[in-house]
Design an enzyme around this catalytic site. Structure first.
Site, PDB file in Angstrom:
ATOM      1  N   ASP A  54      -0.798  14.704  -0.255  1.00 30.45           N
ATOM      2  CA  ASP A  54      -0.988  14.177   1.084  1.00 30.45           C
ATOM      3  C   ASP A  54       0.425  13.458   1.593  1.00 30.45           C
ATOM      4  O   ASP A  54       0.905  12.692   0.977  1.00 30.45           O
ATOM      5  CB  ASP A  54      -2.062  13.228   1.306  1.00 30.45           C
ATOM      6  CG  ASP A  54      -2.210  12.566   2.707  1.00 30.45           C
ATOM      7  OD1 ASP A  54      -2.393  13.165   3.750  1.00 30.45           O
ATOM      8  OD2 ASP A  54      -1.834  11.477   2.906  1.00 30.45           O
ATOM      9  N   TYR A  59       5.707   8.676   7.042  1.00 32.16           N
ATOM     10  CA  TYR A  59       6.126   8.121   5.706  1.00 32.16           C
ATOM     11  C   TYR A  59       7.423   8.351   5.435  1.00 32.16           C
ATOM     12  O   TYR A  59       8.061   9.315   4.973  1.00 32.16           O
ATOM     13  CB  TYR A  59       5.333   8.727   4.551  1.00 32.16           C
ATOM     14  CG  TYR A  59       3.976   8.656   4.622  1.00 32.16           C
ATOM     15  CD1 TYR A  59       3.417   7.622   5.511  1.00 32.16           C
ATOM     16  CD2 TYR A  59       3.001   9.775   3.997  1.00 32.16           C
ATOM     17  CE1 TYR A  59       1.963   7.470   5.538  1.00 32.16           C
ATOM     18  CE2 TYR A  59       1.681   9.430   4.000  1.00 32.16           C
ATOM     19  CZ  TYR A  59       1.000   8.159   4.906  1.00 32.16           C
ATOM     20  OH  TYR A  59      -0.230   8.366   4.957  1.00 32.16           O
ATOM     21  N   LYS A  83       0.076  15.169   8.878  1.00 30.06           N
ATOM     22  CA  LYS A  83      -0.560  14.419  10.077  1.00 30.06           C
ATOM     23  C   LYS A  83       0.035  14.628  11.144  1.00 30.06           C
ATOM     24  O   LYS A  83       1.340  14.817  11.324  1.00 30.06           O
ATOM     25  CB  LYS A  83      -0.975  12.811   9.606  1.00 30.06           C
ATOM     26  CG  LYS A  83      -1.359  12.580   8.213  1.00 30.06           C
ATOM     27  CD  LYS A  83      -1.976  11.196   7.921  1.00 30.06           C
ATOM     28  CE  LYS A  83      -2.148  11.107   6.491  1.00 30.06           C
ATOM     29  NZ  LYS A  83      -1.131  11.069   5.422  1.00 30.06           N
ATOM     30  N   GLY A 231      -5.369   4.490  -0.448  1.00 30.74           N
ATOM     31  CA  GLY A 231      -5.502   3.270  -0.471  1.00 30.74           C
ATOM     32  C   GLY A 231      -6.784   2.706  -1.570  1.00 30.74           C
ATOM     33  O   GLY A 231      -7.360   1.607  -1.510  1.00 30.74           O
ATOM     34  N   ASN A 234      -6.411  -0.493  -2.688  1.00 37.97           N
ATOM     35  CA  ASN A 234      -6.171  -1.429  -1.448  1.00 37.97           C
ATOM     36  C   ASN A 234      -4.650  -1.942  -1.425  1.00 37.97           C
ATOM     37  O   ASN A 234      -4.208  -2.925  -1.265  1.00 37.97           O
ATOM     38  CB  ASN A 234      -7.050  -2.799  -1.578  1.00 37.97           C
ATOM     39  CG  ASN A 234      -8.664  -2.500  -1.276  1.00 37.97           C
ATOM     40  OD1 ASN A 234      -9.549  -2.371  -1.765  1.00 37.97           O
ATOM     41  ND2 ASN A 234      -8.579  -2.087   0.060  1.00 37.97           N
ATOM     42  N   SER A 235      -3.794  -0.871  -1.692  1.00 36.97           N
ATOM     43  CA  SER A 235      -2.344  -1.085  -1.341  1.00 36.97           C
ATOM     44  C   SER A 235      -1.660  -1.566  -2.608  1.00 36.97           C
ATOM     45  O   SER A 235      -0.388  -1.812  -2.642  1.00 36.97           O
ATOM     46  CB  SER A 235      -1.951  -2.201  -0.271  1.00 36.97           C
ATOM     47  OG  SER A 235      -2.214  -1.608   0.996  1.00 36.97           O
ATOM     48  N   GLY A 236      -2.558  -1.864  -3.793  1.00 37.95           N
ATOM     49  CA  GLY A 236      -1.754  -2.241  -5.072  1.00 37.95           C
ATOM     50  C   GLY A 236      -2.635  -3.321  -5.742  1.00 37.95           C
ATOM     51  O   GLY A 236      -2.591  -3.373  -6.819  1.00 37.95           O
ATOM     52  N   ILE A 237      -3.241  -4.255  -5.222  1.00 35.94           N
ATOM     53  CA  ILE A 237      -3.935  -5.452  -5.748  1.00 35.94           C
ATOM     54  C   ILE A 237      -4.892  -5.064  -6.724  1.00 35.94           C
ATOM     55  O   ILE A 237      -5.037  -5.471  -7.704  1.00 35.94           O
ATOM     56  CB  ILE A 237      -4.614  -6.447  -4.795  1.00 35.94           C
ATOM     57  CG1 ILE A 237      -4.868  -7.672  -5.230  1.00 35.94           C
ATOM     58  CG2 ILE A 237      -5.712  -5.786  -4.140  1.00 35.94           C
ATOM     59  CD1 ILE A 237      -5.094  -8.761  -4.482  1.00 35.94           C
ATOM     60  N   LEU A 238      -5.544  -3.929  -6.561  1.00 30.69           N
ATOM     61  CA  LEU A 238      -6.685  -3.504  -7.440  1.00 30.69           C
ATOM     62  C   LEU A 238      -6.175  -2.784  -8.729  1.00 30.69           C
ATOM     63  O   LEU A 238      -6.729  -2.428  -9.798  1.00 30.69           O
ATOM     64  CB  LEU A 238      -7.675  -2.520  -6.879  1.00 30.69           C
ATOM     65  CG  LEU A 238      -8.814  -3.221  -5.953  1.00 30.69           C
ATOM     66  CD1 LEU A 238      -9.681  -2.183  -5.377  1.00 30.69           C
ATOM     67  CD2 LEU A 238      -9.642  -4.076  -6.984  1.00 30.69           C
ATOM     68  N   ALA A 239      -4.784  -2.723  -8.684  1.00 35.46           N
ATOM     69  CA  ALA A 239      -3.820  -1.948  -9.756  1.00 35.46           C
ATOM     70  C   ALA A 239      -3.229  -2.896 -10.495  1.00 35.46           C
ATOM     71  O   ALA A 239      -3.411  -3.128 -11.783  1.00 35.46           O
ATOM     72  CB  ALA A 239      -3.155  -0.697  -9.375  1.00 35.46           C
TER      73      ALA A 239
HETATM   74  N1  LIG Z   1      -4.008   6.206   7.735  1.00 32.76           N
HETATM   75  C1  LIG Z   1      -3.890   7.023   6.510  1.00 32.76           C
HETATM   76  O1  LIG Z   1      -3.755   8.141   6.824  1.00 32.76           O
HETATM   77  C2  LIG Z   1      -3.321   6.435   5.264  1.00 32.76           C
HETATM   78  C3  LIG Z   1      -3.209   5.167   5.113  1.00 32.76           C
HETATM   79  C4  LIG Z   1      -2.979   4.712   3.735  1.00 32.76           C
HETATM   80  C5  LIG Z   1      -2.984   5.464   2.854  1.00 32.76           C
HETATM   81  N2  LIG Z   1      -3.006   6.857   3.035  1.00 32.76           N
HETATM   82  C6  LIG Z   1      -2.632   7.882   2.005  1.00 32.76           C
HETATM   83  O2  LIG Z   1      -3.122   7.342   0.696  1.00 32.76           O
HETATM   84  C7  LIG Z   1      -2.313   7.184  -0.205  1.00 32.76           C
HETATM   85  C8  LIG Z   1      -2.367   6.036  -1.213  1.00 32.76           C
HETATM   86  O3  LIG Z   1      -2.435   4.896  -0.417  1.00 32.76           O
HETATM   87  P1  LIG Z   1      -1.302   3.695  -0.643  1.00 32.76           P
HETATM   88  O4  LIG Z   1      -0.165   4.197  -1.178  1.00 32.76           O
HETATM   89  O5  LIG Z   1      -1.100   3.155   0.565  1.00 32.76           O
HETATM   90  O6  LIG Z   1      -2.151   2.609  -1.495  1.00 32.76           O
HETATM   91  P2  LIG Z   1      -2.764   2.508  -2.946  1.00 32.76           P
HETATM   92  O7  LIG Z   1      -2.921   3.830  -3.743  1.00 32.76           O
HETATM   93  O8  LIG Z   1      -3.893   1.816  -2.836  1.00 32.76           O
HETATM   94  O9  LIG Z   1      -1.672   1.681  -3.626  1.00 32.76           O
HETATM   95  C9  LIG Z   1      -0.587   2.130  -3.921  1.00 32.76           C
HETATM   96  C10 LIG Z   1       0.511   0.970  -4.721  1.00 32.76           C
HETATM   97  O10 LIG Z   1      -0.230   0.687  -5.839  1.00 32.76           O
HETATM   98  C11 LIG Z   1       0.750   0.786  -6.799  1.00 32.76           C
HETATM   99  N3  LIG Z   1       0.185   1.326  -8.160  1.00 32.76           N
HETATM  100  C12 LIG Z   1      -0.495   2.550  -8.237  1.00 32.76           C
HETATM  101  N4  LIG Z   1      -0.719   2.854  -9.605  1.00 32.76           N
HETATM  102  C13 LIG Z   1      -0.543   1.650 -10.181  1.00 32.76           C
HETATM  103  C14 LIG Z   1      -0.996   0.995 -11.481  1.00 32.76           C
HETATM  104  N5  LIG Z   1      -1.260   1.793 -12.285  1.00 32.76           N
HETATM  105  N6  LIG Z   1      -0.392  -0.072 -11.866  1.00 32.76           N
HETATM  106  C15 LIG Z   1       0.145  -0.909 -10.966  1.00 32.76           C
HETATM  107  N7  LIG Z   1       0.326  -0.490  -9.373  1.00 32.76           N
HETATM  108  C16 LIG Z   1      -0.137   0.868  -9.419  1.00 32.76           C
HETATM  109  C17 LIG Z   1       1.955   1.554  -6.672  1.00 32.76           C
HETATM  110  O11 LIG Z   1       3.126   1.086  -7.040  1.00 32.76           O
HETATM  111  P3  LIG Z   1       4.208   2.041  -7.223  1.00 32.76           P
HETATM  112  O12 LIG Z   1       4.636   2.365  -5.779  1.00 32.76           O
HETATM  113  O13 LIG Z   1       5.329   0.976  -8.042  1.00 32.76           O
HETATM  114  O14 LIG Z   1       3.879   3.131  -8.191  1.00 32.76           O
HETATM  115  C18 LIG Z   1       1.950   1.208  -4.723  1.00 32.76           C
HETATM  116  O15 LIG Z   1       2.452   0.176  -4.706  1.00 32.76           O
HETATM  117  C19 LIG Z   1      -1.068   7.166   0.496  1.00 32.76           C
HETATM  118  O16 LIG Z   1       0.113   7.334  -0.168  1.00 32.76           O
HETATM  119  C20 LIG Z   1      -1.473   8.194   1.530  1.00 32.76           C
HETATM  120  O17 LIG Z   1      -1.073   9.428   1.002  1.00 32.76           O
HETATM  121  C21 LIG Z   1      -3.171   7.144   4.233  1.00 32.76           C
END
Ligand SMILES: NC(=O)c1ccc[n+]([C@@H]2O[C@H](COP(=O)([O-])OP(=O)(O)OC[C@H]3O[C@@H](n4cnc5c(N)ncnc54)[C@H](OP(=O)(O)O)[C@@H]3O)[C@@H](O)[C@H]2O)c1
Length: 342
Positions: A54, A59, A83, A231, A234-239
């Site tokens: 995605d 981005y 998108k 997410g 939730n942007s990272g806090i749950l990881a």
């Molecule tokens: N409006 C929309 O359409 C929308 C909005 C938000 C998200 N999205 C889609 O959903 C995807 C995921 O959302 P997101 O990237 O915002 O948030 P997320 O998956 O909740 O969190 C990503 C963050 O978590 C960290 N992380 C991942 N795995 C980890 C682990 N095992 N241990 C520690 N930290 C870890 C990543 O760090 P690192 O970068 O260091 O790996 C990154 O900073 C996006 O890439 C996008 O494709 C879409």
């Protein structure tokens, strides 16, 4: 190489992997990723079995799309979503925008009109250098992004914007259409205006928050509309949990105290049951039958094998029951053990 369960996407003929790859990170979200690293991340992800990717013009102002296109070009075994709703305009400089560090030298203009959506689709094909986009989401409509301007933009999106998406689907140029948003309420509103295949919902159906269960998820089930969960951390806090130095990211910003407290409580239960919180966060959303895929954001090569291992980790039923008993997830939230009949 891992192979993931494939789930049908709404009423379409497309099926997508239960685990996909969120490419916001490849637009340099929070930290810069070099072109070489991005290529390595995507090549490794594909070699390990990831097939659903995605991305979005937003981005890194086109950077993520360019990198994803470079990695997928020449292959056919992928499912790709991007998108519409933001057009990129030359800015004359590149500066950090919306958390994307060192992006491309473009500014963004919201445009949810018929012509804007068509132009965005064409621009994406060209930035990607691909002749196929499978899923097209209308990006970030709703008051969370637009505040009061939502009153002006939402009708445009549901009229001209929707007609453009529908025309692209009808002509077979895309297989599925939906919204990609951080609020489920706008998806609920959109259900009255269109025949959507799926919604990419970010951050609003996770181990931390399940209000979407009340009215939204039942409507998705009724209409055979699939959910893709962004997410999931939730942007990272749950990881990352909340025991390090911080900052802890929640919803693209520093986490507020009540969220930190709740995550700390979940972490204590994780310790008790020797469960990784990141694994629980990744697996939890898929227990709901409307959820077709979860797409964690991955910005480092090392995260790929780590993510696969989190996804495959067995989590005991007792852990999910304990979360429920302590009021840390809702009583009506399906848990992975429920889905497999346990
Ligand atoms: N409006 C929309 O359409 C929308 C909005 C938000 C998200 N999205 C889609 O959903 C995807 C995921 O959302 P997101 O990237 O915002 O948030 P997320 O998956 O909740 O969190 C990503 C963050 O978590 C960290 N992380 C991942 N795995 C980890 C682990 N095992 N241990 C520690 N930290 C870890 C990543 O760090 P690192 O970068 O260091 O790996 C990154 O900073 C996006 O890439 C996008 O494709 C879409």
């Amino acid at each position: 190489m891992a192979s993931f369960q494939k789930n049908p996407l709404g009423k379409t003929e497309l099926s997508i992997d239960a685990l996909g790859f969120g490419c916001a990170s490849l637009g340099n979200l929070y930290h810069a990723v070099s072109d070489a690293e991005a290529a390595d991340i995507l090549t490794t992800a594909r070699a390990r079995g990831f097939r659903y990717f995605d991305t979005a013009p937003h981005y890194g102002q086109g950077l993520s799309e360019r990198r994803v296109g470079d990695a997928l070009r020449g292959s056919s075994d992928y499912v790709l979503s991007t998108k519409v709703g933001r057009l990129l305009r030359p800015a004359g400089y590149a500066a950090e925008r919306h958390g994307f560090v060192s992006p491309m030298p473009f500014d963004m203009a919201y445009d949810y009109s018929y012509d804007g959506v068509m132009r965005s689709f064409e621009d994406s094909l060209q930035r990607l250098g691909l002749d196929r986009i499978d899923i097209l989401y209308m990006h970030d409509i709703g008051p969370v992004t637009h505040g009061d301007d939502d009153r002006r933009l939402f009708p445009i999106a549901m009229d001209g914007g929707y007609r453009a998406l529908e025309a692209l689907r009808q002509s077979g140029l895309v297989s599925a259409i939906g919204l990609g948003v951080n609020e489920y309420e706008v998806c609920e509103r959109a259900l009255d205006y269109g025949d959507w295949d799926c919604f990419l919902l970010a951050g609003r159906y996770t181990l931390l928050e399940q209000k979407a269960l009340e009215t939204f998820l039942p409507q998705c089930m009724d209409r055979n509309c699939s959910l893709i969960i962004g997410g999931a951390y939730n942007s990272g806090i749950l990881a990352t949990g909340v025991r390090g130095k911080g900052p802890y990211y929640y919803n693209y910003a520093a986490a507020p105290e009540p969220v930190i407290k709740k995550v700390a409580a979940i972490e204590r239960l994780c310790d008790e049951f020797e469960v990784s919180m990141a694994a629980a966060a990744l697996q939890f959303p898929l227990a709901h039958p409307a959820v077709a895929s979860v797409i964690p954001g991955i910005g480092k090569v090392s995260r790929i094998d780590q993510t696969l291992s989190l996804f495959a980790t067995e989590i005991p039923d007792e852990f999910w029951q304990a979360l429920r008993k302590h009021g840390l997830i809702r009583d009506d939230a399906p848990t992975p053990s429920c889905r497999s009949g346990g």
